[in-house]
Design a protein around this motif. Structure first.
Motif, PDB file in Angstrom:
ATOM      1  N   LEU A   4      37.623  44.640  34.644  1.00  0.00           N
ATOM      2  CA  LEU A   4      37.939  45.781  35.514  1.00  0.00           C
ATOM      3  C   LEU A   4      36.869  45.968  36.581  1.00  0.00           C
ATOM      4  N   LEU A   5      35.606  45.841  36.197  1.00  0.00           N
ATOM      5  CA  LEU A   5      34.515  45.993  37.172  1.00  0.00           C
ATOM      6  C   LEU A   5      34.620  44.941  38.269  1.00  0.00           C
ATOM      7  N   ALA A   6      34.828  43.683  37.862  1.00  0.00           N
ATOM      8  CA  ALA A   6      34.957  42.605  38.848  1.00  0.00           C
ATOM      9  C   ALA A   6      36.225  42.769  39.665  1.00  0.00           C
ATOM     10  N   ASN A   7      37.287  43.227  39.027  1.00  0.00           N
ATOM     11  CA  ASN A   7      38.563  43.430  39.704  1.00  0.00           C
ATOM     12  C   ASN A   7      38.454  44.479  40.804  1.00  0.00           C
TER      13      ASN A   7
ATOM     14  N   ASP B  38      46.199  43.513  39.655  1.00  0.00           N
ATOM     15  CA  ASP B  38      45.402  42.650  38.790  1.00  0.00           C
ATOM     16  C   ASP B  38      45.340  43.190  37.362  1.00  0.00           C
ATOM     17  N   SER B  39      45.236  44.496  37.226  1.00  0.00           N
ATOM     18  CA  SER B  39      45.183  45.087  35.884  1.00  0.00           C
ATOM     19  C   SER B  39      46.507  44.895  35.144  1.00  0.00           C
ATOM     20  N   ILE B  40      47.612  45.060  35.864  1.00  0.00           N
ATOM     21  CA  ILE B  40      48.915  44.806  35.249  1.00  0.00           C
ATOM     22  C   ILE B  40      49.001  43.336  34.843  1.00  0.00           C
ATOM     23  N   GLY B  41      48.568  42.458  35.747  1.00  0.00           N
ATOM     24  CA  GLY B  41      48.584  41.032  35.447  1.00  0.00           C
ATOM     25  C   GLY B  41      47.736  40.697  34.237  1.00  0.00           C
ATOM     26  N   TYR B  42      46.597  41.388  34.091  1.00  0.00           N
ATOM     27  CA  TYR B  42      45.711  41.159  32.944  1.00  0.00           C
ATOM     28  C   TYR B  42      46.442  41.434  31.632  1.00  0.00           C
ATOM     29  N   PHE B  43      47.102  42.583  31.547  1.00  0.00           N
ATOM     30  CA  PHE B  43      47.768  42.946  30.294  1.00  0.00           C
ATOM     31  C   PHE B  43      49.023  42.112  30.053  1.00  0.00           C
ATOM     32  N   VAL B  44      49.713  41.747  31.130  1.00  0.00           N
ATOM     33  CA  VAL B  44      50.862  40.844  30.961  1.00  0.00           C
ATOM     34  C   VAL B  44      50.384  39.496  30.429  1.00  0.00           C
TER      35      VAL B  44
END
Length: 222
Positions: A143-146, A69-75
């Motif tokens: 990030l917290l929710a993720n 999810d974090s990678i997806g966020y920055f992409v």
């Protein structure tokens, strides 16, 4: 074919790695059967003398979900609509104006909660990271929710299925074979039910937008 021998030949580390990888890639935005893989791995860890640790399965799934999810966020933050256009060309059934528009609607309506609860909904699980990034959601809040969503969904599903598998094991004499069949059947059933429900919601959203003469997938969501 000796299914017991076939399953015994698969290293436990390979199961953890595959579980985490499939969920990670799904969380970036690529439609893959992450839920089915997690259910299968969790049931395989429920045998009378399992070689696969449910703690390893849960940890791999949680890490894969959070990192993906974090990678997806920055992409999504850097590429936005170009990413959805690329996905739409390759996965038109999953990524199109109707599904993206519905996902944007859910984010606009529920905000950061869409990231947390989106873990439990197949469509939002795929789009949560990229959409949060493209819509410029605050990364600390995301990030917290993720992370909490990853623990709740991946950990809850892994241990829940594992517990059910332990209960069912009492009536299974050849667990490796029967467990594999049950895992696949259960995973496919859950996935099919959720997919039909989401498809109905997406169709209803698109129809309402058309009736109101509004864009189904607006560039910005008011």
């Amino acid at each position: 074919m000796d299914f017991n021998a076939l399953l015994d030949a698969v290293p436990a580390q390979a199961v953890y790695a595959l579980t985490g990888l499939i969920i990670l890639v799904e969380s970036i935005g690529i439609p893959l059967p992450g839920e089915i893989m997690l259910v299968t791995a969790s049931l395989l860890a429920s045998g009378p003398e399992p070689r696969i640790s449910i703690h390893g399965v849960a940890a791999a799934a949680i890490v894969g979900a959070a990192v993906g999810d974090s990678i997806g966020y920055f992409v999504g933050r850097h590429f936005g609509d170009r990413l959805f256009g690329w996905l739409g060309e390759r996965f038109p059934h999953h990524v199109n104006d109707e599904t993206i528009g519905y996902a944007k609607h859910a984010f606009h309506r529920h905000g950061v909660w869409a990231v947390f609860f989106g873990r439990f909904v197949a469509l939002l699980r795929i789009f949560a990271g990229p959409l949060a990034g493209s819509l410029r959601m605050s990364y600390p809040r995301f990030l917290l929710a993720n992370v909490t969503g990853a623990f709740a969904w991946a950990g809850g599903l892994a241990y829940g299925v594992h517990f059910l598998g332990k209960v069912a094991e009492k009536w299974m004499h050849n667990f490796s074979f029967v467990g594999l069949i049950v895992a696949l059947a259960f995973g496919v059933f859950v996935s099919t039910v959720m997919r039909k429900r989401i498809s109905a919601n997406v169709a209803a959203y698109a129809e309402a937008k058309r009736a109101a003469g509004e864009e189904i997938n607006p560039t910005t969501v008011a």
